[in-house]
Motif scaffolding. Structure first.
Motif, PDB file in Angstrom:
ATOM      1  N   PHE A 113       0.858  -1.189   0.000  1.00  0.00           N
ATOM      2  CA  PHE A 113       0.000   0.000   0.000  1.00  0.00           C
ATOM      3  C   PHE A 113       0.895   1.240   0.000  1.00  0.00           C
ATOM      4  O   PHE A 113       1.893   1.292   0.721  1.00  0.00           O
ATOM      5  CB  PHE A 113      -0.892   0.022   1.227  1.00  0.00           C
ATOM      6  CG  PHE A 113      -2.049  -0.951   1.187  1.00  0.00           C
ATOM      7  CD1 PHE A 113      -3.341  -0.501   0.976  1.00  0.00           C
ATOM      8  CD2 PHE A 113      -1.844  -2.313   1.365  1.00  0.00           C
ATOM      9  CE1 PHE A 113      -4.415  -1.398   0.954  1.00  0.00           C
ATOM     10  CE2 PHE A 113      -2.897  -3.220   1.345  1.00  0.00           C
ATOM     11  CZ  PHE A 113      -4.189  -2.761   1.139  1.00  0.00           C
ATOM     12  N   MET A 114       0.498   2.246  -0.786  1.00  0.00           N
ATOM     13  CA  MET A 114       1.260   3.493  -0.828  1.00  0.00           C
ATOM     14  C   MET A 114       0.322   4.675  -0.696  1.00  0.00           C
ATOM     15  O   MET A 114      -0.836   4.636  -1.130  1.00  0.00           O
ATOM     16  CB  MET A 114       2.042   3.604  -2.146  1.00  0.00           C
ATOM     17  CG  MET A 114       3.137   2.567  -2.325  1.00  0.00           C
ATOM     18  SD  MET A 114       4.164   2.917  -3.770  1.00  0.00           S
ATOM     19  CE  MET A 114       4.989   4.444  -3.217  1.00  0.00           C
ATOM     20  N   VAL A 115       0.851   5.749  -0.100  1.00  0.00           N
ATOM     21  CA  VAL A 115       0.083   6.987   0.025  1.00  0.00           C
ATOM     22  C   VAL A 115       1.042   8.172  -0.018  1.00  0.00           C
ATOM     23  O   VAL A 115       2.196   8.069   0.422  1.00  0.00           O
ATOM     24  CB  VAL A 115      -0.746   6.988   1.340  1.00  0.00           C
ATOM     25  CG1 VAL A 115       0.155   7.076   2.564  1.00  0.00           C
ATOM     26  CG2 VAL A 115      -1.778   8.105   1.337  1.00  0.00           C
ATOM     27  N   ARG A 116       0.555   9.270  -0.561  1.00  0.00           N
ATOM     28  CA  ARG A 116       1.349  10.499  -0.649  1.00  0.00           C
ATOM     29  C   ARG A 116       0.563  11.644  -0.040  1.00  0.00           C
ATOM     30  O   ARG A 116      -0.670  11.697  -0.171  1.00  0.00           O
ATOM     31  CB  ARG A 116       1.667  10.815  -2.114  1.00  0.00           C
ATOM     32  CG  ARG A 116       2.607  11.996  -2.322  1.00  0.00           C
ATOM     33  CD  ARG A 116       2.881  12.189  -3.798  1.00  0.00           C
ATOM     34  NE  ARG A 116       3.858  13.244  -4.055  1.00  0.00           N
ATOM     35  CZ  ARG A 116       4.247  13.617  -5.272  1.00  0.00           C
ATOM     36  NH1 ARG A 116       3.726  13.024  -6.344  1.00  0.00           N
ATOM     37  NH2 ARG A 116       5.151  14.592  -5.422  1.00  0.00           N
ATOM     38  N   ARG A 117       1.230  12.553   0.610  1.00  0.00           N
ATOM     39  CA  ARG A 117       0.548  13.669   1.266  1.00  0.00           C
ATOM     40  C   ARG A 117      -0.314  14.412   0.254  1.00  0.00           C
ATOM     41  O   ARG A 117       0.032  14.537  -0.928  1.00  0.00           O
ATOM     42  CB  ARG A 117       1.540  14.588   1.955  1.00  0.00           C
ATOM     43  CG  ARG A 117       2.593  15.175   1.060  1.00  0.00           C
ATOM     44  CD  ARG A 117       3.643  15.912   1.859  1.00  0.00           C
ATOM     45  NE  ARG A 117       3.048  16.996   2.637  1.00  0.00           N
ATOM     46  CZ  ARG A 117       3.661  17.608   3.647  1.00  0.00           C
ATOM     47  NH1 ARG A 117       4.873  17.224   4.013  1.00  0.00           N
ATOM     48  NH2 ARG A 117       3.080  18.585   4.288  1.00  0.00           N
ATOM     49  N   PRO A 118      -1.468  14.934   0.699  1.00  0.00           N
ATOM     50  CA  PRO A 118      -2.463  15.452  -0.249  1.00  0.00           C
ATOM     51  C   PRO A 118      -1.994  16.591  -1.130  1.00  0.00           C
ATOM     52  O   PRO A 118      -2.290  16.607  -2.334  1.00  0.00           O
ATOM     53  CB  PRO A 118      -3.637  15.873   0.656  1.00  0.00           C
ATOM     54  CG  PRO A 118      -3.089  15.912   2.042  1.00  0.00           C
ATOM     55  CD  PRO A 118      -1.962  14.934   2.082  1.00  0.00           C
ATOM     56  N   GLY A 119      -1.269  17.565  -0.577  1.00  0.00           N
ATOM     57  CA  GLY A 119      -0.854  18.697  -1.405  1.00  0.00           C
ATOM     58  C   GLY A 119      -0.015  18.263  -2.583  1.00  0.00           C
ATOM     59  O   GLY A 119      -0.264  18.647  -3.738  1.00  0.00           O
ATOM     60  N   ARG A 150     -10.467   7.494  -2.797  1.00  0.00           N
ATOM     61  CA  ARG A 150      -9.532   6.375  -2.950  1.00  0.00           C
ATOM     62  C   ARG A 150      -8.866   6.011  -1.622  1.00  0.00           C
ATOM     63  O   ARG A 150      -8.701   4.830  -1.316  1.00  0.00           O
ATOM     64  CB  ARG A 150      -8.460   6.718  -3.995  1.00  0.00           C
ATOM     65  CG  ARG A 150      -7.492   5.575  -4.287  1.00  0.00           C
ATOM     66  CD  ARG A 150      -8.210   4.319  -4.736  1.00  0.00           C
ATOM     67  NE  ARG A 150      -7.305   3.192  -4.938  1.00  0.00           N
ATOM     68  CZ  ARG A 150      -7.676   1.919  -4.910  1.00  0.00           C
ATOM     69  NH1 ARG A 150      -8.949   1.607  -4.675  1.00  0.00           N
ATOM     70  NH2 ARG A 150      -6.801   0.946  -5.120  1.00  0.00           N
ATOM     71  N   LEU A 151      -8.514   6.996  -0.823  1.00  0.00           N
ATOM     72  CA  LEU A 151      -7.895   6.683   0.466  1.00  0.00           C
ATOM     73  C   LEU A 151      -8.865   5.980   1.399  1.00  0.00           C
ATOM     74  O   LEU A 151      -8.461   5.107   2.181  1.00  0.00           O
ATOM     75  CB  LEU A 151      -7.323   7.942   1.111  1.00  0.00           C
ATOM     76  CG  LEU A 151      -5.830   8.204   0.813  1.00  0.00           C
ATOM     77  CD1 LEU A 151      -5.589   8.400  -0.671  1.00  0.00           C
ATOM     78  CD2 LEU A 151      -5.304   9.372   1.609  1.00  0.00           C
ATOM     79  N   CYS A 245      -9.096  15.487   3.104  1.00  0.00           N
ATOM     80  CA  CYS A 245      -7.859  14.974   2.505  1.00  0.00           C
ATOM     81  C   CYS A 245      -6.809  14.717   3.580  1.00  0.00           C
ATOM     82  O   CYS A 245      -6.179  13.647   3.619  1.00  0.00           O
ATOM     83  CB  CYS A 245      -7.311  15.969   1.481  1.00  0.00           C
ATOM     84  SG  CYS A 245      -8.270  16.118  -0.042  1.00  0.00           S
ATOM     85  N   GLU A 246      -6.607  15.683   4.436  1.00  0.00           N
ATOM     86  CA  GLU A 246      -5.599  15.559   5.474  1.00  0.00           C
ATOM     87  C   GLU A 246      -5.960  14.448   6.454  1.00  0.00           C
ATOM     88  O   GLU A 246      -5.092  13.674   6.879  1.00  0.00           O
ATOM     89  CB  GLU A 246      -5.443  16.885   6.217  1.00  0.00           C
ATOM     90  CG  GLU A 246      -4.284  16.929   7.204  1.00  0.00           C
ATOM     91  CD  GLU A 246      -2.928  16.874   6.522  1.00  0.00           C
ATOM     92  OE1 GLU A 246      -1.932  16.570   7.216  1.00  0.00           O
ATOM     93  OE2 GLU A 246      -2.854  17.132   5.301  1.00  0.00           O
ATOM     94  N   TYR A 249      -5.325  11.030   4.869  1.00  0.00           N
ATOM     95  CA  TYR A 249      -3.892  10.785   4.779  1.00  0.00           C
ATOM     96  C   TYR A 249      -3.325  10.366   6.135  1.00  0.00           C
ATOM     97  O   TYR A 249      -2.594   9.368   6.238  1.00  0.00           O
ATOM     98  CB  TYR A 249      -3.187  12.037   4.266  1.00  0.00           C
ATOM     99  CG  TYR A 249      -1.686  11.947   4.302  1.00  0.00           C
ATOM    100  CD1 TYR A 249      -0.996  11.155   3.388  1.00  0.00           C
ATOM    101  CD2 TYR A 249      -0.949  12.658   5.249  1.00  0.00           C
ATOM    102  CE1 TYR A 249       0.392  11.061   3.433  1.00  0.00           C
ATOM    103  CE2 TYR A 249       0.433  12.577   5.284  1.00  0.00           C
ATOM    104  CZ  TYR A 249       1.099  11.779   4.374  1.00  0.00           C
ATOM    105  OH  TYR A 249       2.470  11.690   4.421  1.00  0.00           O
ATOM    106  N   LEU A 250      -3.657  11.094   7.175  1.00  0.00           N
ATOM    107  CA  LEU A 250      -3.125  10.794   8.502  1.00  0.00           C
ATOM    108  C   LEU A 250      -3.630   9.447   9.024  1.00  0.00           C
ATOM    109  O   LEU A 250      -2.902   8.731   9.707  1.00  0.00           O
ATOM    110  CB  LEU A 250      -3.490  11.909   9.476  1.00  0.00           C
ATOM    111  CG  LEU A 250      -2.819  13.262   9.192  1.00  0.00           C
ATOM    112  CD1 LEU A 250      -3.339  14.319  10.163  1.00  0.00           C
ATOM    113  CD2 LEU A 250      -1.299  13.146   9.285  1.00  0.00           C
ATOM    114  N   ARG A 251      -4.872   9.092   8.691  1.00  0.00           N
ATOM    115  CA  ARG A 251      -5.419   7.805   9.114  1.00  0.00           C
ATOM    116  C   ARG A 251      -4.593   6.661   8.529  1.00  0.00           C
ATOM    117  O   ARG A 251      -4.255   5.702   9.232  1.00  0.00           O
ATOM    118  CB  ARG A 251      -6.881   7.681   8.688  1.00  0.00           C
ATOM    119  CG  ARG A 251      -7.849   8.528   9.510  1.00  0.00           C
ATOM    120  CD  ARG A 251      -9.220   8.548   8.854  1.00  0.00           C
ATOM    121  NE  ARG A 251      -9.840   7.239   8.881  1.00  0.00           N
ATOM    122  CZ  ARG A 251     -10.771   6.868   9.757  1.00  0.00           C
ATOM    123  NH1 ARG A 251     -11.163   7.733  10.690  1.00  0.00           N
ATOM    124  NH2 ARG A 251     -11.313   5.672   9.708  1.00  0.00           N
TER     125      ARG A 251
END
Length: 263
Positions: A113-119, A150-151, A245-246, A249-251
């Motif tokens: 699993f991958m995630v990138r900060r929203p900005g 998606r998140l 969004c934030e 992401y943090l979750r």
């Protein structure tokens, strides 16, 4: 009508292929589950450069049953990414329409699993779609709505995978220390030999929505990078959407961090 017939033919071919050999099982699959513009193409290239991984990137196959694996193999063959003797079938999934109806067997696979900060992610999505002349995510608000949806889907998928079949990481961590993250992926998913930071960028990963058409072909490894000072500039979206969004992401970051701590 032609589109329906074509899809029906693909499904039929997929069913036949998936029942032709025992390798077509989800337990033999390796997935990158992520969102657009999060560094997934570079990681996919590293994985698919291995002789034991068959694939090239995002195939846009709907994973709703075993027949999908036949379609996956057929897609790889058509795009030049098929390795018949490989141990793993690879796919990258960035849109929930392709894993929304995932069967229970889907969660027998190995998944990164991958995630990138929203900005960073939202600006990059908008830039990509404007560059390639597509309208779907040409505004920050449209890209942010996709990001939130998606998140949320990724969090649901994450909870369904057994801990020893999944690992999560952030785009920031991957770029800050690629060797450490690749070692962690190798250890958790029991990839032997371990992943190394080098790859060939297959043409199929840069065409037809397979991956990154802008920069992937310029590199042969993940180049370590530090924080982008422009990443903290506020997005031009409604405050409540920015907060969603934030939060999303943090979750995910918390889930990934907690999971690493238990390993």
């Amino acid at each position: 009508m032609a589109h329906v017939l074509r899809n029906t033919g693909k499904r039929a071919a997929g069913w036949l292929i998936s029942h032709s050999a025992r390798q077509y099982r989800y337990r033999n699959c390796l997935f990158v589950l992520a969102h657009m513009r999060c560094g997934s193409t570079a990681l996919s290239n590293i994985l698919c450069s291995r002789p034991d991984v068959s694939g090239y990137g995002e195939t846009h196959v709907r994973h709703d049953g075993r027949a999908a694996l036949g379609q996956l193999a057929l897609n790889q063959l058509r795009r030049g990414g098929r390795k018949p003797q490989a141990d793993y079938l690879f796919d990258k999934v960035l849109h929930s329409r392709y894993d929304l109806e995932a069967p229970p067997e889907f969660f027998h696979a190995r998944a990164v699993f991958m995630v990138r900060r929203p900005g960073d992610a939202i600006r990059s999505i908008v830039k990509l779609f404007r560059r390639v002349g597509k309208n779907e995510y040409r505004t920050q608000e449209a890209a942010a709505a996709y990001y939130v949806e998606r998140l949320a889907a990724l969090e649901t998928l994450w909870r369904r995978f057994p801990p020893d079949r999944r690992i999560g990481l952030t785009h920031k961590a991957l770029l800050r220390d690629p060797a450490r993250q690749l070692a962690a992926i190798s250890a958790r998913l029991k990839l032997v030999p371990p992943l190394v930071n080098r790859y060939d960028s297959p043409p199929a990963s840069r065409q037809g929505g397979g991956g990154d058409p802008l920069t992937s072909g310029r590199y042969a490894r993940i180049e370590p990078r530090l924080h982008d000072p422009h990443a903290d500039a506020p997005l031009e979206i409604p405050p409540e959407l920015a907060a969603q969004c934030e939060d999303r992401y943090l979750r995910l970051c918390d889930l990934y961090s907690e999971d690493r701590g238990k390993a």
